[in-house]
Each structure stands twice: as C-alpha cells, then as structure tokens.
Design a protein around this motif. Structure first.
Motif, PDB file in Angstrom:
ATOM      1  N   VAL A   1     -13.293  -0.755  30.221  1.00 44.61           N
ATOM      2  CA  VAL A   1     -12.821  -2.137  30.250  1.00 44.61           C
ATOM      3  C   VAL A   1     -13.406  -2.923  29.079  1.00 44.61           C
ATOM      4  O   VAL A   1     -12.720  -3.722  28.437  1.00 44.61           O
ATOM      5  N   VAL A   2     -14.688  -2.687  28.763  1.00 50.34           N
ATOM      6  CA  VAL A   2     -15.320  -3.378  27.633  1.00 50.34           C
ATOM      7  C   VAL A   2     -14.633  -3.011  26.326  1.00 50.34           C
ATOM      8  O   VAL A   2     -14.455  -3.858  25.436  1.00 50.34           O
ATOM      9  N   ARG A   3     -14.218  -1.734  26.196  1.00 51.98           N
ATOM     10  CA  ARG A   3     -13.573  -1.286  24.953  1.00 51.98           C
ATOM     11  C   ARG A   3     -12.212  -1.933  24.732  1.00 51.98           C
ATOM     12  O   ARG A   3     -11.650  -1.847  23.637  1.00 51.98           O
ATOM     13  N   MET A   4     -11.665  -2.561  25.741  1.00 52.18           N
ATOM     14  CA  MET A   4     -10.376  -3.242  25.582  1.00 52.18           C
ATOM     15  C   MET A   4     -10.522  -4.647  25.002  1.00 52.18           C
ATOM     16  O   MET A   4      -9.561  -5.413  24.974  1.00 52.18           O
ATOM     17  N   ARG A   5     -11.728  -4.992  24.577  1.00 47.07           N
ATOM     18  CA  ARG A   5     -12.008  -6.234  23.853  1.00 47.07           C
ATOM     19  C   ARG A   5     -11.564  -7.484  24.611  1.00 47.07           C
ATOM     20  O   ARG A   5     -10.780  -8.288  24.107  1.00 47.07           O
ATOM     21  N   PRO A   6     -12.071  -7.671  25.831  1.00 50.61           N
ATOM     22  CA  PRO A   6     -11.724  -8.903  26.557  1.00 50.61           C
ATOM     23  C   PRO A   6     -12.388 -10.118  25.913  1.00 50.61           C
ATOM     24  O   PRO A   6     -13.427 -10.006  25.251  1.00 50.61           O
ATOM     25  N   THR A   7     -11.798 -11.282  26.089  1.00 49.72           N
ATOM     26  CA  THR A   7     -12.372 -12.531  25.598  1.00 49.72           C
ATOM     27  C   THR A   7     -12.676 -13.432  26.786  1.00 49.72           C
ATOM     28  O   THR A   7     -12.272 -13.163  27.915  1.00 49.72           O
ATOM     29  N   GLU A   8     -13.394 -14.520  26.518  1.00 54.81           N
ATOM     30  CA  GLU A   8     -13.708 -15.446  27.607  1.00 54.81           C
ATOM     31  C   GLU A   8     -12.444 -16.046  28.200  1.00 54.81           C
ATOM     32  O   GLU A   8     -12.359 -16.306  29.397  1.00 54.81           O
TER      33      GLU A   8
ATOM     34  N   ASP B   1      -9.391 -14.627  28.014  1.00 54.87           N
ATOM     35  CA  ASP B   1      -8.411 -13.621  28.429  1.00 54.87           C
ATOM     36  C   ASP B   1      -9.118 -12.285  28.638  1.00 54.87           C
ATOM     37  O   ASP B   1      -9.287 -11.499  27.701  1.00 54.87           O
ATOM     38  N   ASP B   2      -9.536 -12.015  29.856  1.00 60.27           N
ATOM     39  CA  ASP B   2     -10.192 -10.749  30.172  1.00 60.27           C
ATOM     40  C   ASP B   2      -9.292  -9.854  31.015  1.00 60.27           C
ATOM     41  O   ASP B   2      -9.746  -8.910  31.657  1.00 60.27           O
ATOM     42  N   GLU B   3      -8.007 -10.137  31.015  1.00 56.03           N
ATOM     43  CA  GLU B   3      -7.063  -9.376  31.835  1.00 56.03           C
ATOM     44  C   GLU B   3      -6.833  -7.984  31.260  1.00 56.03           C
ATOM     45  O   GLU B   3      -6.792  -7.777  30.043  1.00 56.03           O
ATOM     46  N   PHE B   4      -6.693  -6.993  32.140  1.00 58.03           N
ATOM     47  CA  PHE B   4      -6.167  -5.685  31.763  1.00 58.03           C
ATOM     48  C   PHE B   4      -5.229  -5.222  32.866  1.00 58.03           C
ATOM     49  O   PHE B   4      -5.269  -5.729  33.993  1.00 58.03           O
ATOM     50  N   TRP B   5      -4.346  -4.273  32.517  1.00 56.07           N
ATOM     51  CA  TRP B   5      -3.334  -3.816  33.464  1.00 56.07           C
ATOM     52  C   TRP B   5      -3.653  -2.411  33.940  1.00 56.07           C
ATOM     53  O   TRP B   5      -4.188  -1.578  33.189  1.00 56.07           O
ATOM     54  N   ILE B   6      -3.299  -2.147  35.185  1.00 53.85           N
ATOM     55  CA  ILE B   6      -3.508  -0.832  35.786  1.00 53.85           C
ATOM     56  C   ILE B   6      -2.157  -0.282  36.216  1.00 53.85           C
ATOM     57  O   ILE B   6      -1.459  -0.898  37.026  1.00 53.85           O
ATOM     58  N   GLU B   7      -1.784   0.864  35.670  1.00 53.06           N
ATOM     59  CA  GLU B   7      -0.536   1.531  36.026  1.00 53.06           C
ATOM     60  C   GLU B   7      -0.838   2.896  36.635  1.00 53.06           C
ATOM     61  O   GLU B   7      -1.840   3.534  36.281  1.00 53.06           O
TER      62      GLU B   7
ATOM     63  N   LYS C   1      -4.340  -0.462  30.545  1.00 53.83           N
ATOM     64  CA  LYS C   1      -3.703  -0.927  29.313  1.00 53.83           C
ATOM     65  C   LYS C   1      -4.173  -2.335  28.970  1.00 53.83           C
ATOM     66  O   LYS C   1      -4.401  -3.166  29.861  1.00 53.83           O
ATOM     67  N   ASN C   2      -4.292  -2.568  27.677  1.00 53.68           N
ATOM     68  CA  ASN C   2      -4.690  -3.871  27.158  1.00 53.68           C
ATOM     69  C   ASN C   2      -3.435  -4.693  26.881  1.00 53.68           C
ATOM     70  O   ASN C   2      -2.668  -4.368  25.966  1.00 53.68           O
ATOM     71  N   PRO C   3      -3.192  -5.767  27.627  1.00 51.55           N
ATOM     72  CA  PRO C   3      -1.947  -6.544  27.429  1.00 51.55           C
ATOM     73  C   PRO C   3      -1.928  -7.309  26.112  1.00 51.55           C
ATOM     74  O   PRO C   3      -0.885  -7.819  25.713  1.00 51.55           O
ATOM     75  N   ARG C   4      -3.066  -7.371  25.409  1.00 53.67           N
ATOM     76  CA  ARG C   4      -3.126  -8.062  24.116  1.00 53.67           C
ATOM     77  C   ARG C   4      -2.838  -7.130  22.948  1.00 53.67           C
ATOM     78  O   ARG C   4      -2.877  -7.547  21.794  1.00 53.67           O
ATOM     79  N   SER C   5      -2.556  -5.861  23.220  1.00 53.41           N
ATOM     80  CA  SER C   5      -2.449  -4.843  22.170  1.00 53.41           C
ATOM     81  C   SER C   5      -1.021  -4.701  21.658  1.00 53.41           C
ATOM     82  O   SER C   5      -0.058  -4.969  22.373  1.00 53.41           O
ATOM     83  N   VAL C   6      -0.918  -4.250  20.398  1.00 48.74           N
ATOM     84  CA  VAL C   6       0.374  -3.884  19.819  1.00 48.74           C
ATOM     85  C   VAL C   6       0.594  -2.394  20.047  1.00 48.74           C
ATOM     86  O   VAL C   6      -0.310  -1.672  20.478  1.00 48.74           O
TER      87      VAL C   6
END
Length: 976
Positions: A303-310, A312-318, A492-497
């Motif tokens: 989760v830390v490697r997905m580069r959350p910010t203060e 936007d710390d959201e990540f998705w689980i599929e 998955k990181n929702p902020r990623s391209v």
C-alpha cells in the motif's frame, strides 16, 4: 533496383502469408524491398552465431584483446562491445548485399519472437523419430537410441553433447552426411520450408520436408535448423540487443504490437524514428498489456508503494480472475453486418477473433452475437482490457482455468445451450472514440468505461472493485476469496496511468498461498532419478522422492520396503551435493522398466500410467535421505500420495538417517495438518469476541489413499465402521444410483457405525441426507444455512472402505456431485476436492463419470501453442527459480560487507533480484555480511524488531548460488 531473382525469392518467401503481395504493400506502404537474394543460410552461424558464442565463452571482466579506435586513441573492447560489433557487422552486410528487408533473417535469429508462423508441434523426441527415418537407421541402433533418448548418457564420442539435443543430432548426422560442405540454401528458402513445416503437423507430411533439408544441408546447418525449430538458440545475445542495434525504437514497437514483421518493415531506416503517436495503443492493433507485479512481503508495504497522499490515500481491490487476459477492439464498419467490427487478442498476441466473433451478426461467434446492447449510443470505437473466463450458468459460478476454449467452441456450435460459456469481465478502457486513454488516470478511465458499457449479464460485465484506504481492509476480502477458492486479489492505484508491457507498483497481486511458507524441512527418500540437459547433461540432475509407507501397512501388503512417490526436486544442489549423492548410491541404480515397474519398492501416481516415471530407480535401503524445503502442499494425481510439495528445494543430505528414519506418509499428514492449522490461526485471525463458542465435535482422522488399480464392484451392503462417530438425519429416500427407502438408508447408516437422529438440531455434527425436494428439505434450502448431502456419498464411502479393507477406514471428502444443496457459508469449499474436469483426487471414477470427464477435455492437439504454456506459468506463478535469470527473483539484498563488488550487484540484478542501498529499506529480504561475529551481531541488533527478519548470509551464498546456477539454502551460509 530489385532484380528478378530477388522478386522471385520474395514471392516465394511471403507466399505463405495470409495477405497477397499487393495487400502487404497496401498495409505496409513503407515496406522495404531487397535488391538481391537473401544470404546463404550458413552465413547465419558462420558470421553471427558462432562468433557470438565464442565471445560469450571469453572470461568476463578484463577487456578482450581486439582494439577499437576511441576519441583518445585505441582501447580494448569489452565483451559487450564485441558482441554489438558482431551483430552490427552482420546487419551492415545484409543492408549492403541484400537490402533493408531483414525480416527473413530475424525470423531465424530470434524465432521465439516470430508470431506470424505457427507452432511446429515438434519436440525433441518427435524430431529424433523423423531424423531416424530420414537417415534410414535402426531406432534400436546406438545412434538411433541416442537420438530418441537424448537425455540419457550415450556412447557418443563427445560427452559434452549429452543433454543437448541439437548437439546430439550433430554427432549422429556427422557420421552419415549427404553433404560434408555447407549447402546452397538461402535464408528465404529455409523460411519457405519452415512455413510448410508449421502447417504439416502430421509426421507423414513432415517427413518429406526434413528429407529436403537433409539433402541440402550439412550436419552443422542441420544442428542450427533444429535449434530454430525448438526455438532454443542460446547464442549469447538477447532479442533486446538485436532490436536495439537494428533500430532504437524496435523494442518499443514490438512491445506495443507483438509483430516482428512490423519491427523489420516499419523501422528499416535507423534515421527515421517513431512518432509519439506510434508508441501507444492503436485501434485494431494488438499491444502488450500492463501486468500486475508480484507481491512483496507485506500488504502494508504494498500500500505504501502506491504513493498515497494526505488528500488521496485511496486504493482499489479487485478479485484476481482465473482466465485468459483478453483485449477487445471495436470500430464502426458499414461493411460488417451490424455495423461494428471486432477483434480479440490474448496477452501473447494470439488472435481469437475467429472464436469470439468479428461482428454482432457473426453466426460462429461465441461472444459478440450475444452483446448487441452492450455499448452505449455514441460509442464509435473502443478498446477494452479484461479477462475472458468460463461461466457455468447452471451453477452460476466461474469454472476453473483450463476450460475456456472448450466452452467457447461449445458455444459456437450451440449458442442457446445452458452449458458453460465464455464471459468477458472488463476492468479497463484504453481507447474511446479516436482518443487514446492510457495517459489518463485509472480513476478517469474507469469513468469512461462505466459511461460506455451497458453490462450484459454473464456475457460482458464490468469487473467490480472495492475502495480501501488502509492495509487492514485487504485481509477480510482475502478471507472471502480463500473461502470461495478464488485466485486472489489485485491492488490498484487509482491515480496511475496505464503502462504498456510493464509490471510496476501501480498494480500488485496478492495470493493466499503467498501469506506463509510451508516451513518444514521434510526428510524424504530418493527413489528415482532423472537425467538432465545442458550443463547437467548425462548426469542425474533431479530426483524422485518418496514417503515411506508405515510399517504395518507395508507388512500387510507383503512389501516391507514400499514407498509412495511424493515429489520431484532438482533445485538447490551444489556440485558437491551431487558428488556426495553419487558417492553413496554409485552402482546401485537400475534402469526403469515400464513393463515391469518395481512396485515392491516404489509406486508411482496413475497406476499403469506411471506418472512422473524416472529414468532410473533405487531400492530404499540402498538410497539416501535428503531434507527438502517447500512453500506449500497441494493436491495432485501425478504422485502416489495424491499430494505433492509446491516449489520443493534441496536443503541438505541427511547422512545421519537411513531409509527407516525418513518421513512416513502418516507422519507427513500430521505435519501438514499442524502447518495448516498454524497458518490459519496466524494469517486469518478474526475477532474471537464476535464468535460464538464452538461446539464440541468429534473429527475423524483423514487417510490419504492412492490410486489402487482395483476392480470396482456394485455395493452389496457388508458392514464397516466408516460412519462411526457421525450423526445422520435421513430426510428422503435415495433416488440414485440405487433406489432405497428412508428405512433402508437408516439401517445402512447404523450397520456401518453411524447414529440416526430425527432432526437437524437433535445432536452436534448432524449430516442431513436428501435426494428429493420435499417440504422439510425445501425449508432448509430456503433458510440457506445448512448443506444437504446426497445418499450416493454414503454408498461410495462404504464401498471404498470395503475395497480397501486392508487399510484404515476413511471418509471420502465431499465433492460437488455429492451435494444436493450447498449453504452459502460452504460455497466453494468442496471444489478443491476435484480437479478442473471434476475428477476426484481420492476416489476411483466410474465408467459413466469418465465419459463426462472426457467431454470436458479439449482434445484438439492442433490448437496447442507452446507460448501459451509460458503464459499459464506466469499467470499461475510457476517457479522459474532453476533458470540463472530467475534464481534471485523477488529478493531484495543489502550488502553490509567490505567484500561487496559491482560484480555482485550485477549478479543479483541479472537473477531478477534488487539491491537495496539503505539498511533501513523495510523490503530487504537478505543481508550479506562479513564472516565475523562482531559485524553479524551489530547487524542483528539493528534488525531485531523487523518482521519478518531478513536472512543473514555471507558472500559465499551469492557466489556459490551463481556458480551452481541455483539458489542454495541460506542456512548453509549463515555467518558464524
């Protein structure tokens, strides 16, 4: 100017293409044309392969002797520079003497990347049979035997060729060549014959092609031809090197197109670069999709490697789907009935449009004719990324991996059937109405997807996800997928391209079996051996290990030294380990005779089929015991124990133990049960305060039963104690396989040790038996809190105990066929007791069951694609740890030693590992220290609070692992 010979050769070379010459020129307007005929075939190995191999054999480190003029005068060439010079000289010669179309040469130089030509359907033994017929030699002669048994030590002069099939071919062919000098075949002519070979398939059609090669090639040419057919070149240069030298953008274009033809034809001029618009996805053009990275040691770190910010710390689980990665392309086309044209490609660029459909009105489509309303108005073109899975409408559930093509072919034949069907689960949108979306965030791409698609139930659906903000939110979902026997999760990181052909921290997969290691060093008996290939050729390189059958069982069977095959291990051995095993077992090995297997000493899986048959075997009392480490235990029919170790690795030779001290089958079962219990308690701990106090139940010990070759007899009804300790509520009579009243079923239960109760709540651990939907049964089904078992389970349990009367009684595990109704809490629990075709792991099948199993097996061998096997290995994480380029995969190594060199760093990187620059890096798995007590103590103090603790090893662990080309056990190299 193209001469007549070049035009004639070009027509010959591309005559097997799916497009005409005019269509090729239209599709590739900048396609180059050679001005002369292609180079002779022998130029490939004389000017390219052999020089590259000679360069590879030179010692690394000091520069080689040749000089190169630099800006400040001449300097010695490094091995890498020399390799590039060899390739550059060949390409330069091709441009001067042939032209700018190098496609025909690249198809033979890097044949594993040529996806235009189909698979040959030939492996070593099949090629050996063809060569025996071509040379007209007896298959039982020395040379015939050596060709057909190429891994075994032969009587050949050069023992270095043992284990190298192409080298073995060279030895045999050089004794009886039709030509002693190189032949006159051109590269184009060889390609034309190989195109014919790829469609020949049957041996009688392949034989004339091999005869043509034999007439026109000498033994060295034929050796290289065999390497090309097997796609095992090993010339000391990767496809990346060839691509980079051909054109700076070549690798990039191949990654997004998977087309060697495009790389050669669109990038024939090094001075012309790809524009940015050519480096991304294109409509109706296959690309290499983004992949999920392998899991690290903890979910928190992921989760830390997905580069959350203060903010936007959201990540998705599929949920990780168990199917085949598929990309769907759709575009408006008035020439196609329905107005829309489709294309489907797999991850490895295989075109599946023929299977899933090219339009809404395609009558042979397994998918597109069922999804007419799936796209919103205004969607003119789109590219979707997803997973094609198999869905069973009757069970309303996903069918395990391996049944997809069978289901699709069945759907083609009968689109209105209620059988299994393909279902596309979409999770990304990469192109919409002429706009590429890969540079948009996943969150924005998801919005585009949801606004473009109208899901069609169980045909085309949008894959769901759960939004999370903390690592603790992953484990409850992981528990769910474990209960449902699913593949795992993807974070998955929702902020990623979207990054083409990459594994990175934006997508990471979590699998339940990664959570803990099996953790036991198992002392097993070596009972068989397999000869190796390559540098291990002619020697035993892997071993079949067995579990000792317990003394009372062995004596009852009259074979006190019997073992059951259990696993095959070939990783973790040093040269000294092999030497020690040879020392203890020399002259005690026997050739395995399939007609008279040594069943008094070792039994294989599969009965007469003899799965995992070794080349040689050894008596247990004359063999050795070795300690084996493993990641986990899994069911299988390939070994006699009906289970085996996942990723076994040699730990050490147990010279202090004899065969009678080795692990027995019952002892292993106890170890396995303890390990599973500990793993469950540690990894899937739940809040005990929310749970009711567990009821006290009596549990029967489970005995693993192998595949005894016995004749099944109809149930007659003798008494056993197989049901002892269980309570049964018989709710209906038996309908199949035998008609029996409730009273008869109750009497049957009592006669075999069970107890009858008159309600489901009358006692603990009540098994409800039903075979018809009566009012009481319907009431239980409506509540949905209890599973109902068919009477057939009782019959089979009793029958199995009668057949195996010499063994301890046991209950057959419940399978889907035994369940009249499955409660929600039990969903997915019983599928693990059968394989993907419904075949039980512990119970003999009946004739009628076998017919049903065969119906689910795709017998179309022509559809086999070798690269599909690699895809499946990657999807299911089959270990590649015995390849030098994979031995450190997943490791993060920190060097805390003055002995550290850049060479060590390169070794870790080449072995798929990563070097950490800072001891505070929490992902470190191994720390290399000096062989001193003081330094080791200092490091241990710094890391003592980490969980899990990194391994401390000396530099010798790295050096010896690299030398032996296998990752060795770390405990053997711990600092003293």
């Amino acid at each position: 100017m193209q001469d007549a010979a070049a035009r004639e050769e070009e027509a010959l070379q591309y005559g097997h293409s799916d497009l005409t010459e005019e269509q090729l020129d239209e599709k590739y307007p900048n396609r180059p044309h050679n001005h002369s005929k292609t180079l002779p075939f022998h130029a490939l190995f004389e000017d390219l392969f052999n020089p590259l191999i000679d360069n590879r054999k030179k010692p690394t480190g000091p520069p080689i002797a040749r000089k190169k003029q630099g800006p400040h005068g001449p300097h010695a060439l490094t091995s890498n520079e020399a390799r590039r010079n060899i390739i550059e000289r060949f390409i330069s010669r091709w441009r001067q003497q042939v032209g700018n179309d190098i496609y025909s040469a690249f198809r033979l130089i890097i044949p594993e990347k040529d996806r235009e030509r189909g698979m040959y359907g030939l492996k070593e033994k099949a090629i050996g049979k063809l060569l025996v017929r071509v040379m007209k030699i007896d298959k039982n002669s020395t040379d015939g035997y050596n060709l057909l048994n190429w891994k075994l030590p032969g009587n050949q002069t050069h023992s270095a060729m043992t284990g190298d099939f192409a080298g073995r071919c060279y030895e045999v062919l050089s004794k009886r060549p039709l030509r002693t000098e190189v032949g006159n075949m051109t590269i184009a002519e060889v390609n034309e014959l190989l195109d014919r070979l790829s469609v020949a398939q049957k041996e009688e059609n392949q034989l004339p092609i091999f005869e043509e090669f034999y007439k026109r090639m000498n033994s060295e040419e034929l050796m290289w031809l065999v390497r090309m057919i097997l796609r095992q070149m090993k010339v000391g240069a990767t496809e990346k090197t060839f691509f980079d030298i051909w054109h700076p953008d070549a690798e990039n274009l191949f990654n997004v197109s998977s087309s060697l033809r495009r790389v050669c034809w669109e990038l024939s001029d090094p001075a012309i670069s790809l524009g940015n618009e050519d480096k991304g996805v294109h409509l109706m053009q296959c690309f290499q999709p983004q992949l999920a990275a392998f899991q690290m040691r903890s979910i928190e770190k992921m989760v830390v490697r997905m580069r959350p910010t203060e903010d936007d710390d959201e990540f998705w689980i599929e949920e990780k789907l168990d199917g085949e990665r598929m990309q769907l392309h759709m575009v408006e086309d008035d020439d196609v009935p329905g107005g829309m044209r489709f294309n489907f490609w797999s991850r490895k660029a295989k075109d599946y449009t023929y299977l899933y459909g090219n339009g809404f009105e395609d009558q042979n489509a397994a998918l597109t004719r069922h999804i007419k309303g799936a796209f919103n108005d205004g969607v003119r073109s789109i590219i979707l990324d997803g997973e094609m899975i198999t869905w069973d409408p009757q069970e309303d559930a996903v069918v395990p991996f391996g049944t997809l093509k069978t289901a699709a072919l069945s759907e083609q034949r009968n689109p209105f059937s209620t059988g299994q069907r393909p279902l596309l689960r979409v999770f990304d949108c990469l192109y919409l109405n002429d706009r590429v979306l890969t540079n948009y965030t996943l969150r924005d791409r998801r919005k585009a997807l949801e606004r473009s698609i109208n899901p069609i139930h169980r045909r085309l659906e949008i894959h769901s996800y759960s939004s999370a903000h903390k690592a603790a939110e992953v484990e409850p979902l992981l528990r769910e997928v474990v209960a449902e026997a699913s593949e795992g999760l993807v974070l998955k990181n929702p902020r990623s391209v979207y990054r083409l052909n990459e594994r990175n921290d934006d997508w990471m997969k979590v699998k339940p079996e990664y959570m803990t290691e099996f953790g036991e060093a198992l002392d097993c008996i070596i009972v068989g051996g397999y000869y190796g290939s390559g540098h291990r050729g002619g020697r035993l390189s892997s071993f079949l290990c067995g579990l000792r059958v317990d003394q009372n069982q062995a004596q009852q069977s009259g074979t006190p030294m019997k073992t059951y095959s259990f696993c095959k291990v070939g990783g973790g051995f040093t040269a000294q380990d092999y030497a020690n095993i040879r020392h203890y077992t020399d002259s005690k090995w026997h050739d395995w005779d399939a007609k008279r297997p040594p069943t008094e000493f070792v039994e294989l899986g599969g009965g007469d089929r003899q799965y995992e048959r070794p080349d040689v075997w050894i008596r247990p009392d004359e063999s050795v015991v070795i300690a084996i480490k493993a990641a986990s235990v899994g069911p299988t029919d390939q070994f006699r124990t009906n289970m085996t170790l996942r990723f076994p690795r040699f730990k050490r030779l147990r010279s202090d133990k004899d065969w009678q001290s080795a692990l027995s089958l019952n002892e292993f079962l106890q170890l396995k049960n303890n390990a599973e219990k500990e793993r469950t308690e540690k990894q899937f701990e739940v809040d005990q305060s929310r749970r009711k106090a567990p009821r006290k139940t009596r549990k029967k010990a489970m005995t693993v039963v192998g595949n005894n070759e016995v004749v099944k007899k109809p149930y007659a009804g003798p008494e056993t104690k197989v049901l002892e300790g269980l309570n049964f509520f018989v709710m209906t009579e038996s309908v199949s396989p035998w008609k029996k009243s409730r009273a008869e079923l109750e009497q049957l239960v009592k006669a075999n040790g069970g107890k009858i109760v008159q309600s489901q709540t009358a006692a603990d651990n009540v098994v409800c038996i039903a075979d018809r939907k009566t009012v009481p049964v319907a009431s239980i089904i409506k509540r949905g809190d209890r599973s109902l078992v068919r009477p057939s389970w009782l019959f089979d349990c009793i029958e199995q105990s009668e057949v195996d009367s010499g063994r301890p009684v046991f209950l057959l595990p419940l399978e889907p066929k035994y369940l009249f109704f499955v409660a929600e809490k039990d969903e997915g629990l019983y599928e693990k007791n059968v394989d993907e075709f419904g075949d039980s792991y512990v119970r003999d099948v009946t004739t009628s069951e076998l017919r049903e199993i065969f119906k689910n097996i795709d017998a179309d061998s022509k559809s086999f694609q070798g690269r599909d096997v690699l895809k499946q290995m990657e999807q299911h994480d089959i270990e590649m740890g015995d390849l030098p380029g994979w031995i450190f995969q997943g490791l993060v190594v920190y060097f805390d030693t003055a002995s550290f060199t850049n060479c060590s760093k390169r070794i870790i990187a080449f072995g798929k590992g990563r070097v950490a620059d800072d001891l505070h890096d929490m992902s470190i798995t191994h720390i290399v220290v000096d062989q001193t007590d003081s330094r080791s103590r200092d490091v241990r103090k710094k890391i003592q609070n980490r969980s899990p603790l990194p391994r401390l090893v000396t530099l010798a662990w790295l050096q010896e692992s690299w030398k032996e080309k296998t990752r060795l056990d770390e405990e053997r190299f711990a600092p003293t």
